[in-house]
Design a protein around this motif. Structure first.
Motif, short mmCIF file in Angstrom:
data_model
loop_
_atom_site.label_atom_id
_atom_site.label_comp_id
_atom_site.label_asym_id
_atom_site.label_seq_id
_atom_site.Cartn_x
_atom_site.Cartn_y
_atom_site.Cartn_z
N UNK A 197 -10.46 -7.50 2.77
CA UNK A 197 -11.52 -8.51 2.67
C UNK A 197 -11.29 -9.34 1.42
N UNK A 198 -11.38 -10.65 1.58
CA UNK A 198 -11.27 -11.56 0.44
C UNK A 198 -12.24 -12.71 0.66
N UNK A 199 -12.39 -13.54 -0.36
CA UNK A 199 -13.28 -14.70 -0.27
C UNK A 199 -12.65 -15.85 -1.02
N UNK A 200 -12.88 -17.06 -0.51
CA UNK A 200 -12.53 -18.27 -1.25
C UNK A 200 -13.83 -18.95 -1.61
N UNK A 201 -14.09 -19.05 -2.91
CA UNK A 201 -15.34 -19.60 -3.39
C UNK A 201 -15.26 -21.12 -3.47
N UNK A 202 -16.41 -21.72 -3.75
CA UNK A 202 -16.51 -23.18 -3.72
C UNK A 202 -15.55 -23.83 -4.70
N UNK A 203 -15.27 -23.17 -5.83
CA UNK A 203 -14.36 -23.76 -6.82
C UNK A 203 -12.89 -23.53 -6.49
N UNK A 262 -19.14 -22.62 0.00
CA UNK A 262 -19.18 -24.00 -0.44
C UNK A 262 -18.62 -24.94 0.62
N UNK A 263 -17.81 -25.92 0.18
CA UNK A 263 -17.24 -26.89 1.10
C UNK A 263 -16.35 -26.23 2.14
N UNK A 264 -15.71 -25.12 1.78
CA UNK A 264 -14.84 -24.43 2.73
C UNK A 264 -15.66 -23.83 3.88
N UNK A 270 -9.44 -23.26 5.14
CA UNK A 270 -9.05 -22.88 3.79
C UNK A 270 -8.56 -24.10 3.01
N UNK A 271 -7.80 -24.98 3.65
CA UNK A 271 -7.30 -26.21 3.03
C UNK A 271 -6.57 -25.92 1.73
N UNK A 286 -5.38 -14.06 10.04
CA UNK A 286 -6.53 -14.27 9.17
C UNK A 286 -7.77 -14.59 10.01
N UNK A 287 -8.86 -13.91 9.71
CA UNK A 287 -10.15 -14.16 10.34
C UNK A 287 -11.01 -14.89 9.32
N UNK A 288 -11.31 -16.16 9.58
CA UNK A 288 -12.05 -16.99 8.63
C UNK A 288 -13.54 -16.96 8.96
N UNK A 289 -14.35 -16.61 7.97
CA UNK A 289 -15.79 -16.45 8.19
C UNK A 289 -16.58 -17.36 7.25
N UNK A 290 -17.08 -18.51 7.72
CA UNK A 290 -17.97 -19.33 6.90
C UNK A 290 -19.21 -18.55 6.50
#
Length: 333
Positions: A197-203, A262-264, A270-271, A286-290
């Motif tokens: 499990x990981x996360x990409x934060x708004x920054x 955030x925007x992601x 992921x951009x 990869x399973x992307x979860x907004x």
């Protein structure tokens, strides 16, 4: 899906006086419960009878209380911004809309005005001062002994809440079907696979996680941490780790569950060319979860009510991520 540091803000992530008493607090009353004593990190709490006006200070206890047939009069907001701080799996069981307590610095005056006969802070980090203040309002149950704050397994929370409500048998009956759901999905996953499990934060920063409801979900399905990621986590509580760009290679698991904030979260992407070049991204694992997706909410709550939803939501996504075919698209959340 979030760091403990930001747990109460729900990012890079649970009074009604006499005149309003009918708006919440509905119960399906069992026979009058006997007196019981619950030991927790802050001491022992004696509870008599059958509580009917319950305030949940923890982040997810509303799910457990509702699963046991009681609508809380007050709940703590975590994330989601939904009426009564209830996600769909909980809202469908509520008899009315609970009053929402602030996620940070809740008002004790607001709690007192709700006239609770029980305060639950099980999935929470409660200070002795807070415990003393709340205990002066109503019997208060703090976090369980033997687990990190916010780290008690859902089975333990179910048992504690069931005991507090005097509904021990009903609580025990809730556990087996959920555990069977895990067994059924686990049987479809090849042995020896890894999950992270990981996360990409708004920054734009990335965090990897070893503890919490969502990592426990993956572990309960038999998915082990990749060795490179496991080496990052130190200390008994294994706190989240921020990843530098040079460390993103540790995200290469057989399946990566990546929360987007955030925007992601808005774009659902992921951009990031560095992430896009990782094998886990190139091979469609990869399973992307907004943040506001049902899947992310259900995994993040990790409760006896939300886990059946998480199992159903994750089944097709895990199948697509683990089928070995990069051309198989993981269903969007």
């Amino acid at each position: 899906m979030i760091t403990r540091r930001s747990l109460l803000t729900g990012a890079g992530a649970l009074g009604l006086g006499a005149a309003l008493a009918g708006c919440a607090g509905g119960t399906t009353a069992p026979p009058q419960a006997s007196t019981r004593t619950i030991t927790h990190k802050l001491g022992t709490t004696e509870i008599s009878g059958t509580p009917q006006r319950v305030v949940t200070m923890g982040l997810t206890e509303q799910d457990y209380v509702l699963a046991l047939g009681v609508t809380p009069v007050g709940v703590r907001e975590w994330f989601g911004g939904r009426p009564g701080a209830l996600w769909p799996w909980a809202a469908e069981r509520a008899d009315g809309v609970p009053e929402v307590l602030a996620v940070t610095e809740p008002s004790y005056e607001q709690v007192a005005a709700l006239a609770p006969d029980l305060v639950l802070g099980v999935n929470y980090s409660m200070t002795p001062e807070e415990y003393a203040t709340l205990s002066a309002i109503a019997p208060t149950v703090g976090p369980p002994v033997g687990h990190a704050d916010y780290g008690a397994p859902w089975q333990v929370i179910t048992e504690v809440v069931g005991t507090a409500l005097g509904r021990e048998e009903q609580a025990a009956a809730l556990v087996a079907p959920v555990e069977q759901g895990f067994a059924d999905l686990r049987s479809t996953i090849p042995a020896g696979r890894t999950g992270l499990l990981a996360a990409r934060l708004e920054d734009g920063t990335y965090y990897a996680y070893a503890e919490g409801p969502a990592p426990a979900f993956l572990a309960d399905l038999g998915l082990a941490l990749p060795p490179a990621a496991e080496a990052l986590f130190t200390g008994p509580d294994r706190p989240p780790v921020e990843l530098s760009p040079e460390q993103l290679g540790v995200l290469d698991a057989d399946v990566l569950v990546l929360g987007l904030y955030g925007a992601f979260a808005t774009t659902g992407t992921v951009d990031d060319p560095v992430f896009g070049n990782l094998r886990v991204a190139r091979e469609g694992r990869a399973i992307l979860l907004p943040e506001q997706s049902t899947t992310n909410g259900a995994l993040s709550f990790g409760s006896v009510l939300s886990l059946p939803v998480a199992l159903a939501e994750m089944r097709p996504r895990l199948a697509a991520a683990l089928d070995g075919d990069p051309a198989t698209a993981v269903p969007p959340a």
